[in-house]
Scaffold this motif. Structure first.
Motif, mmCIF file in Angstrom:
data_model
loop_
_atom_site.group_PDB
_atom_site.id
_atom_site.type_symbol
_atom_site.label_atom_id
_atom_site.label_comp_id
_atom_site.label_asym_id
_atom_site.label_seq_id
_atom_site.Cartn_x
_atom_site.Cartn_y
_atom_site.Cartn_z
ATOM 1 N N LEU A 292 0.945 -1.269 -0.086
ATOM 2 C CA LEU A 292 -0.147 0.308 -0.266
ATOM 3 C C LEU A 292 1.015 1.272 0.314
ATOM 4 O O LEU A 292 2.158 1.155 0.498
ATOM 5 C CB LEU A 292 -0.686 -0.139 1.334
ATOM 6 C CG LEU A 292 -1.863 -1.128 1.527
ATOM 7 C CD1 LEU A 292 -2.632 -1.559 2.508
ATOM 8 C CD2 LEU A 292 -2.938 -1.333 0.283
ATOM 9 N N GLY A 293 0.339 2.443 -0.613
ATOM 10 C CA GLY A 293 1.506 3.417 -1.471
ATOM 11 C C GLY A 293 0.876 4.936 -0.549
ATOM 12 O O GLY A 293 -0.432 4.874 -0.868
ATOM 13 N N ALA A 294 1.485 5.960 -0.421
ATOM 14 C CA ALA A 294 1.122 7.026 -0.329
ATOM 15 C C ALA A 294 2.188 8.049 -1.396
ATOM 16 O O ALA A 294 2.843 8.361 -0.385
ATOM 17 C CB ALA A 294 0.855 7.638 0.978
ATOM 18 N N GLN A 295 1.380 8.331 -1.952
ATOM 19 C CA GLN A 295 2.955 9.089 -2.745
ATOM 20 C C GLN A 295 2.006 10.946 -3.300
ATOM 21 O O GLN A 295 0.671 11.436 -3.533
ATOM 22 C CB GLN A 295 2.855 7.941 -3.932
ATOM 23 C CG GLN A 295 3.740 7.153 -3.655
ATOM 24 C CD GLN A 295 3.825 6.247 -5.361
ATOM 25 O OE1 GLN A 295 3.349 6.873 -6.220
ATOM 26 N NE2 GLN A 295 4.653 5.368 -5.085
ATOM 27 N N ALA A 296 3.503 11.698 -3.285
ATOM 28 C CA ALA A 296 3.126 12.910 -3.726
ATOM 29 C C ALA A 296 3.742 12.885 -5.209
ATOM 30 O O ALA A 296 4.856 12.306 -5.273
ATOM 31 C CB ALA A 296 3.570 14.072 -3.159
ATOM 32 N N ALA A 297 2.820 13.258 -6.585
ATOM 33 C CA ALA A 297 3.768 13.714 -7.566
ATOM 34 C C ALA A 297 3.750 15.000 -8.375
ATOM 35 O O ALA A 297 2.641 15.536 -8.037
ATOM 36 C CB ALA A 297 2.864 12.783 -8.524
ATOM 37 N N TRP A 298 5.021 15.379 -8.895
ATOM 38 C CA TRP A 298 5.210 16.908 -9.035
ATOM 39 C C TRP A 298 4.834 15.997 -10.698
ATOM 40 O O TRP A 298 6.139 15.946 -10.869
ATOM 41 C CB TRP A 298 6.726 17.521 -8.197
ATOM 42 C CG TRP A 298 7.109 18.775 -9.143
ATOM 43 C CD1 TRP A 298 5.580 19.733 -9.441
ATOM 44 C CD2 TRP A 298 8.237 19.088 -9.428
ATOM 45 N NE1 TRP A 298 7.145 20.804 -10.263
ATOM 46 C CE2 TRP A 298 7.634 20.595 -10.524
ATOM 47 C CE3 TRP A 298 9.159 18.531 -9.729
ATOM 48 C CZ2 TRP A 298 8.764 20.858 -10.792
ATOM 49 C CZ3 TRP A 298 9.716 19.223 -9.811
ATOM 50 C CH2 TRP A 298 10.092 20.583 -10.871
#
Lengths: 449, 198
Positions: A292-298
């Motif tokens: 499971l993941g939590a990501q931020a993408a720029w």
């Protein structure tokens, strides 16, 4: 339709005048999404869109189906066979006592710990037996014997719940002995492992190399639990006290251990190869892990983005010991990883994206536990305090799809192939078993520009 | 490039707009972008009135413009093109609101107590458009929708009832409650602004 209410009220008119003049520039991603949605109409990328979307959906479905069927049928994702059925130098760890008294003190402690673990300590030799053994080879229990360096600080050892569960070392010398037992390099990683798991035995032995030339006088050899002693030793001039972690088989010239958990065998020995006989086979079935993941993408360009965040991976492995012993252990390991990825959006729709990510990830063990399962389920032994060991570093390539939940928040599902370039003190798991480890993960991604 | 397009369009709107529409009909990406650059600030202003926040307004704008480009063949050239676009944008706003929740449900009872209208000087003389917009966004979604359709877009209550699938009475009562609530908020905001100025 509009403009038909003949609205002449002053309030309405004023509101209309005030609000009709409001203008505001939209965020850049709005046009990107509109353009992406209009691309199929332009015809140029119609085939790409359908092919990409269909392939991603199909791929995700197939991978999910495979993983779920693996889980459902209890088939392993991977299998590891530990090469511990032969006693070899690299399978052993050696330490020495200054005198028989010290050895007795150590085994007294081992007996206590064996009892605490529910094993039968009756097979552990008594002081008299040790004294008798040493006398028979011309040693007395007061002989001064060579002692290798104790190693690092004892403070770390005192927190070891296995050797010294209450942190109450009897004396400094015992602590030194304990220090020598615990491999320095893996101390923090392994101290909480159940003593009888083959993973421990293997890892323990792997780190500590036993040198023939140092094998003198009263040495203690810790060997994997699934190694069987052989008693055809000849021309021995030295005694060895052997602490066996599991299923040593007593014979006429071997003082076997009786406890399932810890004991020792006294063995006249000349060379380590004398111990080598086929023993227990250890097989580890790695279940499909949960990711499971939590990501931020720029998004720094129309197609490219830089991605980072947190990813949880839960490994589950079933250790099956067959042959001389029949045991099954389930070991769960929990890792948290930080990826740094370059994302490429192949299909970019307002509500859907198909993408590939490539980059690296560092995973660190955060927790673990183990329990005995199978036919001995009634004798469950759980080690809740076990620590997941080690760090892993990987290079990875992901293909996945993302669904826009709202605004910049997306739900993603992706299939990943990872190859691990760094594995420090890591117990066997699905990731270590595969040169190229396939996995599925699910998570939330915040995309901004 | 965007500024250039806008300046060009402003200076010769009629001819260029026709070219843009023609280009959009041919799925010309540059024409679509130019048309978007020309109209989207005003259309986002409309979306902001219907949306609860900027994110939702962006969603509305996006869905609306996709429909504009997809249906541009249906624009027959009768009437103003901007009015045709505006209508599609408003419908896109309503569609998103409809998906989120049915406008007009259970809102009347919740705000019954807000019928009192404070009297005083016209607050719109004190407040900026952005202030008024922020107040509109504070209205409950049902109030906000009916208020926008009636007061700003000029729909009749019959049309609103048909569009939102509610009764005419509901549209009527919701509008008047929305109006009362809006007036009350305008007066409060005006007082706050005056205090700030003092």
């Amino acid at each position: 339709m509009s403009g038909t209410n003949n609205n002449s009220g002053s309030f309405e008119q004023e509101m209309a005048n005030a609000l009709n003049g409001v203008e505001q520039q939209a965020a850049p991603y709005v046009w990107d999404n509109i353009e992406a949605a209009l691309q199929p109409q332009r015809g140029r990328v119609l085939a790409w869109w359908f092919t990409g979307a269909a392939a991603s959906v199909l791929g995700i479905l197939l991978a999910a189906n495979w993983l779920f069927s693996v889980q459902h049928n209890h088939e392993p994702l991977a299998n590891t066979n530990l090469d511990t059925n032969m006693l070899q130098e690299e399978n052993c760890v050696e330490f020495e006592f200054e005198s028989v008294d010290e050895a007795v003190a150590f085994f007294d402690h081992a007996k206590v710990r064996s009892s605490e673990l529910g094993a039968d300590p009756s097979g552990i030799a008594s002081a008299d037996e040790l004294d008798s053994m040493s006398s028979s080879i011309g040693q007395t229990k007061n002989d001064e014997l060579s002692v290798p360096d104790a190693g690092e600080s004892l403070a770390n050892v005192q927190s070891n719940p296995w050797v010294n569960p209450k942190g109450q070392a009897k004396n400094e010398r015992e602590e030194q002995v304990i220090e020598q037992i615990i491999p320095v390099e893996t101390k923090n990683a392994l101290t909480y492992l159940p003593i009888s798991t083959p993973a421990l035995s293997s890892k323990w032995a792997h780190v500590n190399r036993l040198e023939h030339s140092n094998f003198q006088a009263l040495d203690v050899v810790i060997v994997p639990e699934d190694v069987e002693w052989q008693d055809d030793v000849q021309n021995s001039r030295h005694w060895a006290l052997a602490g066996n972690l599991g299923s040593a088989t007593a014979s006429e010239s071997t003082y076997g251990m009786g406890g399932n958990r810890f004991g020792f065998a006294a063995q006249e020995m000349n060379a380590l190869s004398d111990f080598s006989t086929p023993g227990t086979e250890v097989s580890i079935d790695h279940r499909a892990p949960v990711q499971l993941g939590a990501q931020a993408a720029w998004g720094f360009s129309k197609r490219l983005s830089l991605i980072s965040g947190l990813q949880y991976t839960g490994f589950r492995g079933v250790y099956t010991l067959s042959g001389n012993t029949n045991e099954q252990w389930q070991v769960n390991q929990h890792f948290l990883g930080v990826p740094v990825l370059l994302g490429v959006k192949w299909v970019n729709q307002p509500k859907f994206q198909f993408y590939s990510n490539q980059g690296i990830q560092i995973d660190k063990g955060i927790a673990a536990n183990s329990k005995r399962i199978g036919q001995y389920t009634s004798q469950v032994v759980t080690e809740p305090g076990m620590k997941a060991p080690g760090q892993m570093g990987s290079i990875r390539l992901s293909m996945g799809g993302a669904y826009r939940i709202r605004g910049p928040l997306w739900l993603y599902s992706e299939a990943t192939i990872a190859t691990y370039i760094m594995q420090q003190n890591v117990l066997a798991n699905a990731a270590t078993a595969h040169p190229l480890w396939p996995s599925m993960s699910l998570g939330l991604r915040y995309q901004f520009e | 490039m965007r500024l250039g397009c806008i300046l060009t369009l402003v200076s010769a709107p009629m001819a260029d707009l026709a070219d843009l529409i023609s280009g959009c009909r041919d799925n010309d990406g540059k024409a679509q972008r130019a048309l978007y650059d020309l109209l989207h600030p005003k259309m986002l202003g409309i979306c902001l009135r219907y949306a609860r926040d900027v994110d939702q307004a962006h969603d509305m704008l996006q869905e609306g413009f996709i429909k504009v480009f997809q249906r541009i063949d249906q624009f027959g050239g009768k009437g103003a093109f901007e009015g045709w676009v505006r209508k599609i944008i408003v419908n896109a706003c309503l569609e998103i609101l409809r998906k989120e929740r049915s406008a007009g449900e259970s809102i009347v009872e919740e705000h019954e107590s807000m019928l009192v209208v404070e009297k005083g000087a016209n607050p719109l003389e004190v407040l900026q458009a952005q202030d008024v917009l922020a107040l509109v966004q504070q209205l409950p979604v049902g109030y906000r929708t009916v208020f926008n359709l009636f007061a700003i877009e000029g729909y009749s209550h019959e049309e609103i009832a048909k569009t939102l699938n509610v009764s005419v009475n509901t549209s009527y009562s919701q509008y008047h409650r929305a109006k009362a609530m809006m007036q009350r908020m305008l007066n409060s905001e005006k007082k706050r602004k005056i205090k700030q100025a003092i």
